[in-house]
Design an enzyme around this catalytic site. Sequence first.
Site, PDB file in Angstrom:
ATOM      1  N   GLU A 195       3.994   2.186   0.245  1.00 20.92           N
ATOM      2  CA  GLU A 195       2.812   1.439   0.699  1.00 20.92           C
ATOM      3  C   GLU A 195       2.267   2.006   2.011  1.00 20.92           C
ATOM      4  OE1 GLU A 195       3.415  -2.819   0.696  1.00 20.92           O
ATOM      5  OE2 GLU A 195       3.752  -2.881  -1.457  1.00 20.92           O
ATOM      6  N   GLU A 266       5.121  -2.504  -8.612  1.00 18.60           N
ATOM      7  CA  GLU A 266       5.700  -3.778  -8.182  1.00 18.60           C
ATOM      8  C   GLU A 266       4.881  -4.899  -8.770  1.00 18.60           C
ATOM      9  OE1 GLU A 266       6.344  -4.449  -4.061  1.00 18.60           O
ATOM     10  OE2 GLU A 266       7.452  -2.595  -3.769  1.00 18.60           O
TER      11      GLU A 266
END
Length: 843
Positions: A195, A266
């Site tokens: 991320e 995710e």
Amino acid sequence: MARSPESVVRFLGIVCLLFSLSAAAAPARRHHKANASGVTYDGRSFMINGRRELFFSGSIHYPRSTPEMWPHLIQKAKLGGLNVIQTYVFWNIHEPVQGQYNFTGRYDLVRFIKLIHKHKMYVTLRLGPFIQAEWNYGGFPYWMKEVPGVVFRTDNEPFKYHMQNFVTKIMEMMKSEKLFFPQGGPIILGQIENEYNMVEAAYREGGLTYVQWAANLALGFNAGIPWVMCKQKDAPGPVINACNGRNCGDTFTGPNSPTKPSVWTENWTAQYRVFGDPPSQRSAEDIAYSVARFFSKNGTLVNYYMYHGGTNFGREGASYVMTRYYDEAPLDEYGLLKEPKYGHLRDLHQALKLSRKGLLWGVPSVQPLGEWYEARLYESPESNVCVAFLTNTNPRVDGTVNFRGTDYFLPHRSISILPDCKTVVFNTQMVNAQHNARTFRTEDVTRKNDKWQMFQERIPKFLKKGIVASRPLDLYNMTKDITDYMWYTTRFRLEDVDLPMRPDIRPVLLVSSLGHAMHAFVNGIYIGSGHGAKLEKSFVFQKPMDLKQGVNHISILGMTVGFPDNGAYLEHRLAGVHTAAIQGLNTGTLDLSPNKWGHEVGMKGEKLGIYTEEGSKKVKWTEAKSGQPVTWYKRYFDMPSGNDPVALDMTGMGKGLAWVNGNCIGRYWVSYLSPLGKPSQSVYHVPRGWLKPKDNLLVIFEESGGNPEGLLVVTVKRDNICTVVTDLHPPTIESFSREDSEIKNLVQDGKPSAHLTCDKKKVIRSIAFASFGNPTGACGNFTVGTCHSPQTASIVEKACLGKNSCVLPVSAQEYGADPACPGTTNTLAVQAKCARQKKEDKD
Ligand SMILES: *[C@@H]1O[C@H](CO)[C@@H](O)[C@H](O)[C@H]1NC(C)=O
Ligand SMILES: *[C@@H]1O[C@H](CO)[C@@H](O)[C@H](O)[C@H]1NC(C)=O
Ligand SMILES: *[C@@H]1O[C@H](CO)[C@@H](O)[C@H](O)[C@H]1NC(C)=O
Ligand SMILES: *[C@@H]1O[C@H](CO)[C@@H](O)[C@H](O)[C@H]1NC(C)=O
Ligand SMILES: *[C@@H]1O[C@H](CO)[C@@H](O)[C@H](O)[C@H]1NC(C)=O
Ligand SMILES: *[C@H]1O[C@H](CO)[C@@H](O)[C@H](O)[C@H]1NC(C)=O
């Protein structure tokens, strides 16, 4: 088109990276027939040895459970329809001291990956080494903070040197164990960084060059696997940008190149929780809708984050993160099936697998069917496959659509999957899977003659020797992540004239803290506690107290509750007492900040290791009293019989740490209430692998005061199982062939049915509720409605009692519909109780 690995890397050059295999780097071709070996991809999907595949992946983090639990977790994941397990690699537990590695016990990464391989599943390895993951310091070992000149996660030589060292260490370990797919191993996908888009801008040009460097580092290993960067819009070269979030089916704008597949790294199965949070829920129906949506729009890999969350043992969780992690996942903290989430997703995977050929080789198209409805199709006339996703995007209103001449009922916000464009095998809103409810049963396993004993920490006064500074010091720097705790001490003299004249006025201690929590003592007396929260770590503590003429001592137990795991410049964070003052003196406010401050790192009990059998002999224990701050308690208990997971119900305690046989089961914080007025977590997992049959040593360090007598050893069960199925539900997926080659044989007239299944070695012992009609309520709390067929209970009992599992029809003919309610939709609701099989059941 088969390029050698070397030439590919050269072709990709400096800018790109990635992996050694030819097909991936080649221009996308939808119908790619070459016999590529290894793992490759194009715009449609990943391919395993040239064969397209759909991937259902779930995150299970090896240190968040014990090696004894791993085989069960992996097997359940496989039965839930997963073919991939995804895990991070946790740098700080593997290299707690620079150059000293640990890969044993819960940290045995190789053993974990080999177990997955044994179950014939694949692995996605997320190397980070920054991982966030609600993990202490996002996975960085503390010593990285002390590397001279280091700036984390940017184009900084010291940082890159150590990151490269660790990543190389892991990659070489995987290679030498032959764990990469091209070597015959299970690892099909890697992830570098995590991320990074979230912080990239904060590092300016350094961020841009770092992303390139990290991608090149990964690709340079020539491991023969593709690499992803999640939430990385500018993922370079062949590195695939992936989506993280709750609704990638609708929010993901797609890969940054038509040659990259659509990957959801995710898919959050709930929300992780910090102390102070209320329970987090994400319904099975909602998850199934997003996943079906994602696959209806070219998705190729979904990963459930988490599939099993597990436990943040010891001091391994990040700031304020609860010990229990993603308990709402398909496998709960203890590894028990959380139903109907587990079963509904299993059924979804089965429906998607039945649709595999169409999905992977059909041509996608969209057919609008009205304002809220659409059909997403994958068709290939020449190979005679056709898959349809009939979608109702209306969030509230059910409806019926006509698709190719047939009417289909579509509940609000739902997707029906038709693997042959005719037969509904699954609808995201109609749950066929059974439900269950979790209960905790108190076990009387403490020995009657064995009482709680205690040992109290000394509350230190200011000492000239030791670490003295003219300001209170930073907690991270001082504790070095060896302990949560540091004492701040200072002293000051008051004259008679300083003290308030009126007895109803008491001076106030005012402390501003940068986090995370503190307990304050004045002249050795506990006066109160304060804490921040995940989003605002700093806080102000303000409490009246009694002071005396002469020298007064302030002792503040400051602490971190896990190092932070997110945001840029992690290495610059501060915590602990910032300023302190005494207000309300006759002579005004006394600023203590520039006073001399003494610092003492850690608790005596920690240094002596009194939570172990050996260490506990080093101090003198006395009979326990409740309500004492900074106090250690110990006693013994026996292991509960059976196989149900074991836990401690710590209701009545405040905040601290607990150990069983020397293993730290984690931080507890029962006194931190959620907005619902209840502790966020009062029950704490004790893995059975840490217990012996008798005399298990339980040690608790309580910071602010609690009552250990109220503490209970419990076992955890999901023995109350239920089913709720209407006669509108599609037939259960088991009614269909599991072989996608036989899709053409799908039964056209399948009827809904309900299934009940107990855990292995358990049978249905009783039926607590059974109604066919319009019952209301939920599992654990059903009530008969206005329509009810009286013979339901006897039919259900006959079909289910004494059996491990049973199948129940859902139709008016079987139960004799209530004549008072003609033409209604009927629901079968059953609640059953599972229990361990008795001898006579087996005969
Ligand atoms: C590709 O693989 C198939 C099946 O394994 C095999 O029959 C065929 O000969 C291979 N073709 C090439 C060009 O290697
Ligand atoms: C390595 O980690 C395990 C936890 O799995 C721990 O029990 C053990 O003490 C550690 N070994 C060393 C040398 O620190
Ligand atoms: C799916 O892939 C097809 C073919 O590449 C493309 O035309 C279409 O836009 C994609 N659909 C979505 C939702 O990305
Ligand atoms: C933390 O420690 C480092 C080196 O040990 C030092 O340079 C720095 O000033 C310290 N920071 C604080 C806030 O104490
Ligand atoms: C049971 O259901 C009834 C109504 O259906 C509701 O009022 C009640 O609060 C529920 N009880 C529990 C414990 O959920
Ligand atoms: C992720 O899972 C949730 C349910 O946990 C679901 O609602 C969501 O649509 C999924 N998103 C994707 C992109 O799969």
